[in-house]
Design a protein around this motif. Structure first.
Motif, PDB file in Angstrom:
ATOM      1  N   ARG A 195     -19.451   7.147  -2.479  1.00 22.47           N
ATOM      2  CA  ARG A 195     -19.923   5.850  -2.051  1.00 22.47           C
ATOM      3  C   ARG A 195     -21.209   5.984  -1.248  1.00 22.47           C
ATOM      4  NH1 ARG A 195     -15.982   0.995  -0.453  1.00 22.47           N
ATOM      5  NH2 ARG A 195     -17.662  -0.105   0.577  1.00 22.47           N
ATOM      6  N   VAL A 196     -22.126   5.057  -1.460  1.00 18.75           N
ATOM      7  CA  VAL A 196     -23.299   4.894  -0.587  1.00 18.75           C
ATOM      8  C   VAL A 196     -23.377   3.404  -0.272  1.00 18.75           C
ATOM      9  CG1 VAL A 196     -25.809   4.999  -0.396  1.00 18.75           C
ATOM     10  CG2 VAL A 196     -24.583   6.839  -1.586  1.00 18.75           C
ATOM     11  N   ASP A 197     -23.327   3.056   0.998  1.00 20.29           N
ATOM     12  CA  ASP A 197     -23.299   1.655   1.402  1.00 20.29           C
ATOM     13  C   ASP A 197     -24.672   1.206   1.894  1.00 20.29           C
ATOM     14  OD1 ASP A 197     -20.474   1.270   0.991  1.00 20.29           O
ATOM     15  OD2 ASP A 197     -20.176   2.539   2.741  1.00 20.29           O
ATOM     16  N   PRO A 198     -25.327   0.300   1.152  1.00 21.86           N
ATOM     17  CA  PRO A 198     -26.629  -0.179   1.616  1.00 21.86           C
ATOM     18  C   PRO A 198     -26.496  -1.093   2.842  1.00 21.86           C
ATOM     19  CG  PRO A 198     -26.013  -1.289  -0.436  1.00 21.86           C
ATOM     20  CD  PRO A 198     -24.954  -0.262  -0.170  1.00 21.86           C
ATOM     21  N   VAL A 212     -25.304  -4.897   3.228  1.00 26.93           N
ATOM     22  CA  VAL A 212     -25.592  -5.759   2.086  1.00 26.93           C
ATOM     23  C   VAL A 212     -24.268  -6.079   1.408  1.00 26.93           C
ATOM     24  CG1 VAL A 212     -26.812  -5.967  -0.120  1.00 26.93           C
ATOM     25  CG2 VAL A 212     -27.841  -4.667   1.755  1.00 26.93           C
ATOM     26  N   GLU A 213     -24.039  -7.352   1.094  1.00 30.03           N
ATOM     27  CA  GLU A 213     -22.792  -7.762   0.466  1.00 30.03           C
ATOM     28  C   GLU A 213     -22.978  -7.944  -1.039  1.00 30.03           C
ATOM     29  OE1 GLU A 213     -21.390 -11.271   2.499  1.00 30.03           O
ATOM     30  OE2 GLU A 213     -20.696 -10.097   4.217  1.00 30.03           O
ATOM     31  N   ILE A 252     -31.700  -7.481  -1.129  1.00 28.24           N
ATOM     32  CA  ILE A 252     -32.057  -6.945   0.189  1.00 28.24           C
ATOM     33  C   ILE A 252     -32.618  -8.060   1.065  1.00 28.24           C
ATOM     34  CG2 ILE A 252     -33.728  -5.445   1.374  1.00 28.24           C
ATOM     35  CD1 ILE A 252     -33.421  -3.481  -1.020  1.00 28.24           C
ATOM     36  N   SER A 289     -36.709   3.659   4.270  1.00 34.58           N
ATOM     37  CA  SER A 289     -35.251   3.800   4.212  1.00 34.58           C
ATOM     38  C   SER A 289     -34.803   5.155   4.736  1.00 34.58           C
ATOM     39  CB  SER A 289     -34.759   3.612   2.777  1.00 34.58           C
ATOM     40  OG  SER A 289     -35.273   4.623   1.935  1.00 34.58           O
ATOM     41  N   GLN A 290     -33.500   5.236   5.029  1.00 36.54           N
ATOM     42  CA  GLN A 290     -32.931   6.468   5.597  1.00 36.54           C
ATOM     43  C   GLN A 290     -31.479   6.626   5.129  1.00 36.54           C
ATOM     44  OE1 GLN A 290     -31.671   6.301   9.753  1.00 36.54           O
ATOM     45  NE2 GLN A 290     -32.308   8.419  10.097  1.00 36.54           N
ATOM     46  N   PRO A 291     -31.113   7.809   4.645  1.00 40.28           N
ATOM     47  CA  PRO A 291     -29.694   8.090   4.435  1.00 40.28           C
ATOM     48  C   PRO A 291     -29.044   8.380   5.788  1.00 40.28           C
ATOM     49  CG  PRO A 291     -31.012  10.018   3.825  1.00 40.28           C
ATOM     50  CD  PRO A 291     -31.985   8.958   4.309  1.00 40.28           C
ATOM     51  N   SER A 342     -21.564   6.998   5.234  1.00 41.28           N
ATOM     52  CA  SER A 342     -22.478   7.201   4.104  1.00 41.28           C
ATOM     53  C   SER A 342     -23.258   5.928   3.834  1.00 41.28           C
ATOM     54  CB  SER A 342     -21.698   7.611   2.851  1.00 41.28           C
ATOM     55  OG  SER A 342     -22.610   7.987   1.827  1.00 41.28           O
ATOM     56  N   LEU A 386     -26.988   3.768   3.360  1.00 38.23           N
ATOM     57  CA  LEU A 386     -28.412   3.816   3.057  1.00 38.23           C
ATOM     58  C   LEU A 386     -29.053   2.734   3.909  1.00 38.23           C
ATOM     59  CD1 LEU A 386     -30.863   4.744   1.325  1.00 38.23           C
ATOM     60  CD2 LEU A 386     -30.258   2.926  -0.285  1.00 38.23           C
ATOM     61  N   ILE A 433     -31.844   0.416   5.059  1.00 42.05           N
ATOM     62  CA  ILE A 433     -33.017  -0.158   4.401  1.00 42.05           C
ATOM     63  C   ILE A 433     -33.796  -0.945   5.447  1.00 42.05           C
ATOM     64  CG2 ILE A 433     -33.800  -1.664   2.535  1.00 42.05           C
ATOM     65  CD1 ILE A 433     -31.103  -1.094   1.117  1.00 42.05           C
ATOM     66  N   ARG A 482     -21.936 -18.215   3.186  1.00 40.85           N
ATOM     67  CA  ARG A 482     -20.851 -17.227   3.136  1.00 40.85           C
ATOM     68  C   ARG A 482     -19.893 -17.350   4.330  1.00 40.85           C
ATOM     69  NH1 ARG A 482     -22.143 -12.077  -0.034  1.00 40.85           N
ATOM     70  NH2 ARG A 482     -23.407 -12.893  -1.736  1.00 40.85           N
ATOM     71  N   ARG A 520     -17.405  -2.695  -2.355  1.00 42.66           N
ATOM     72  CA  ARG A 520     -18.425  -1.707  -2.618  1.00 42.66           C
ATOM     73  C   ARG A 520     -19.694  -2.369  -3.137  1.00 42.66           C
ATOM     74  NH1 ARG A 520     -17.115   4.214  -4.800  1.00 42.66           N
ATOM     75  NH2 ARG A 520     -19.241   4.554  -5.423  1.00 42.66           N
ATOM     76  N   VAL A 521     -20.834  -1.867  -2.719  1.00 48.76           N
ATOM     77  CA  VAL A 521     -22.134  -2.206  -3.319  1.00 48.76           C
ATOM     78  C   VAL A 521     -22.842  -0.882  -3.552  1.00 48.76           C
ATOM     79  CG1 VAL A 521     -24.385  -3.292  -3.006  1.00 48.76           C
ATOM     80  CG2 VAL A 521     -22.325  -4.442  -2.153  1.00 48.76           C
ATOM     81  N   PRO A 525     -26.114   1.165  -4.405  1.00 50.00           N
ATOM     82  CA  PRO A 525     -27.570   1.072  -4.573  1.00 50.00           C
ATOM     83  C   PRO A 525     -28.047   1.917  -5.757  1.00 50.00           C
ATOM     84  CG  PRO A 525     -27.025   2.446  -2.661  1.00 50.00           C
ATOM     85  CD  PRO A 525     -25.728   1.890  -3.177  1.00 50.00           C
ATOM     86  N   GLU A 536     -29.912  10.883   0.417  1.00 54.65           N
ATOM     87  CA  GLU A 536     -31.302  10.692   0.002  1.00 54.65           C
ATOM     88  C   GLU A 536     -31.761   9.271   0.302  1.00 54.65           C
ATOM     89  OE1 GLU A 536     -31.483  11.908  -4.131  1.00 54.65           O
ATOM     90  OE2 GLU A 536     -30.386  10.161  -4.814  1.00 54.65           O
ATOM     91  N   SER A 537     -33.075   9.153   0.595  1.00 48.14           N
ATOM     92  CA  SER A 537     -33.693   7.850   0.805  1.00 48.14           C
ATOM     93  C   SER A 537     -33.962   7.212  -0.559  1.00 48.14           C
ATOM     94  CB  SER A 537     -35.005   8.022   1.577  1.00 48.14           C
ATOM     95  OG  SER A 537     -35.938   8.712   0.766  1.00 48.14           O
ATOM     96  N   GLU A 578     -36.891   6.436  -1.704  1.00 46.26           N
ATOM     97  CA  GLU A 578     -38.046   7.119  -2.267  1.00 46.26           C
ATOM     98  C   GLU A 578     -37.644   8.453  -2.895  1.00 46.26           C
ATOM     99  OE1 GLU A 578     -37.751   5.794   0.752  1.00 46.26           O
ATOM    100  OE2 GLU A 578     -39.137   4.089   0.646  1.00 46.26           O
ATOM    101  N   SER A 591     -35.667  -6.479  -5.252  1.00 44.95           N
ATOM    102  CA  SER A 591     -34.296  -6.024  -5.493  1.00 44.95           C
ATOM    103  C   SER A 591     -33.475  -7.127  -6.166  1.00 44.95           C
ATOM    104  CB  SER A 591     -33.634  -5.600  -4.187  1.00 44.95           C
ATOM    105  OG  SER A 591     -33.518  -6.690  -3.296  1.00 44.95           O
TER     106      SER A 591
END
Lengths: 299, 299
Positions: free
Chosen positions: A158-161, A193-194, A199, A223-225, A230, A232, A234, B18, B158-159, B161, B197-198, B200, B223
């Protein structure tokens, strides 16, 4: 805007070759594990740092029996893995995390961040969310497969923005503080982000929810991990046409507009490592620090 | 760049409130469900569209027994919900999806997209990934809680990216096709952002993996929420200093450089709805369409 060139963002900047083509190739994975592969040393989810560098074991001597390992990629041609801790031994990240990682190079910090997100995901996904059966690690740790014959669902890390945003009005910046922040500490507003929003829409919704302001002209900065666990992150800039705040006290303890001078002074203090101030800002590890520095550098 | 003003992106642009503050308030949720609430009509995961609009039932008459419902928010002050289909009845989206949704307004399409992502997530997360126990819907459907007393883990929708990128070299655009695409159809390269990872870096890794090109100067364009099942498409532009391709044939059937003239002609054909061409481009629903239109509009 060329984000890579303008920023030096912690947890980004890794040079490990993720070698995606090896993950799904059982022979390549077996060969990588049989060779001179390395296994990252972890204390729960925290790294073990020795002499300013990540500590490693030889995989063949360290990985025992049914311990699952995740393929992180190739470093100088050498395969690198991380062990998945038993669920019971997952530590949430002790107070020793930040001093330890502060010594790491950008490259090793990025490698550690990726490993932390991955091993945490594995430890928390030993069962299939669709049917409840046990799952098994697959594709070098970039997938887990349900072992239930009627299900066989595939699951992916999973990566959650998360949007994190500077809000500007005239020459002032809006910053807020959550109750869990150290006293006097303010940062950029942020939120996940839902499903069903872009974004730009997530930024606008979060600002409206948290401080009652409708923003316009949302733009992306960098952006940054963020490996806790976990995300992302933005980073964005948004503009407000008025300054009247209606603060959602269930989310924020406070939110305020700060002048450019106030922000500049607190930012300089943050770079000097001073935290014990009436108004302090996040340090180097946080993307908010880099967003604020970028804002101050603009004409 | 003010992305919101420049683009008209399908699945974004929802106006539903929402009403995040209601989700965690059991009394507010109970009142919303007891009132004149509406329940979205679904056929598996597909919408039921009548006269160009989403079809709704009254919640009180339609929701039976233990059917779980997800709170979508308020529309004109009225609470709107979506039913979580039983796992066995989940349809993957039949051929009738696109003609049906093409009739919807931007606002209703966005609402349907959010609902589809959410109900699909619920249907596939009836069990706790950490311990295997059943989970129960919480916070109006914006959370599921493990019912295991020793676990009680909380899970969130879950979202995922995904980066999707135009790669430019001189005045040419790099586009590729996957084997599953219709004959002659090309689009922008794309791939999931991985832990560590970012944005980019994800763009640069995907382009290197898929076509062997190192890109520079990655910039964000716009996006899109993409509800199949729940991606956040992050559109970017990247620059290549050479045009020599080394195509990963496990990922792509083909990748090619197209001149501005070729792209302009195929884009015009896509707007006219022509797909049966030697070189065709995605239609309006896909963010790639909007990225390519943006690229063509630039000087």
């Amino acid at each position: 805007m060329s984000a890579g060139a303008m920023f030096d963002i912690p947890f980004a900047g890794g040079t490990t070759d993720r070698a995606d083509h090896m993950r799904g190739d059982p022979r390549a994975m077996a060969e990588a594990m049989a060779g001179d592969a390395l296994l990252l040393c972890l204390d729960g989810l925290n790294p073990i740092v020795e002499g300013g560098r990540l500590a490693w074991d030889r995989l063949e001597s360290a990985a025992r029996g049914d311990v699952e390992v995740v393929f992180l990629g190739l470093r100088e041609g050498r395969a690198c893995f991380a062990p998945v801790p038993a669920s019971g031994s997952l530590s949430p990240g002790s107070g020793r995390l930040w001093p330890a990682v502060a010594a790491l190079s950008a490259d090793e910090l990025a490698l550690y961040g990726a490993a932390r997100s991955l091993v945490n995901w594995h430890a928390r996904h030993r069962f299939c969310a669709a049917c409840g059966y046990p799952t098994a690690l697959a594709k070098g740790g970039w997938q887990r497969d349900c072992t239930g014959e009627a299900c066989r669902a595939q699951h992916f890390p999973r990566v959650d923005p998360v949007t994190i945003m500077l809000v500007q009005h005239e020459d002032m910046l809006l910053l807020g503080r959550q109750p869990r922040f150290p006293a006097g500490s303010y940062s950029a507003l942020a939120g996940f982000v839902e499903p069903g929003e872009s974004i730009e829409e997530a930024v606008a919704r979060e600002v409206l929810e948290e401080v009652g302001i409708r923003v316009r002209d949302v733009s992306y900065i960098v952006s940054q991990p963020w490996p806790f666990p976990s995300s992302l992150m933005i980073g964005c800039l948004a503009h407000a046409d008025h300054s009247e705040l209606t603060i959602d006290r269930t989310e924020l303890e406070d939110a305020r507009w700060f002048t450019r001078g106030e922000v500049a002074e607190a930012f300089a203090a943050a770079i000097r490592g001073e935290r014990d101030r009436e108004f302090s800002l996040p340090g180097h590890q946080a993307i908010a620090h880099h967003l604020i520095g970028w804002w101050l550098d603009r004409a």
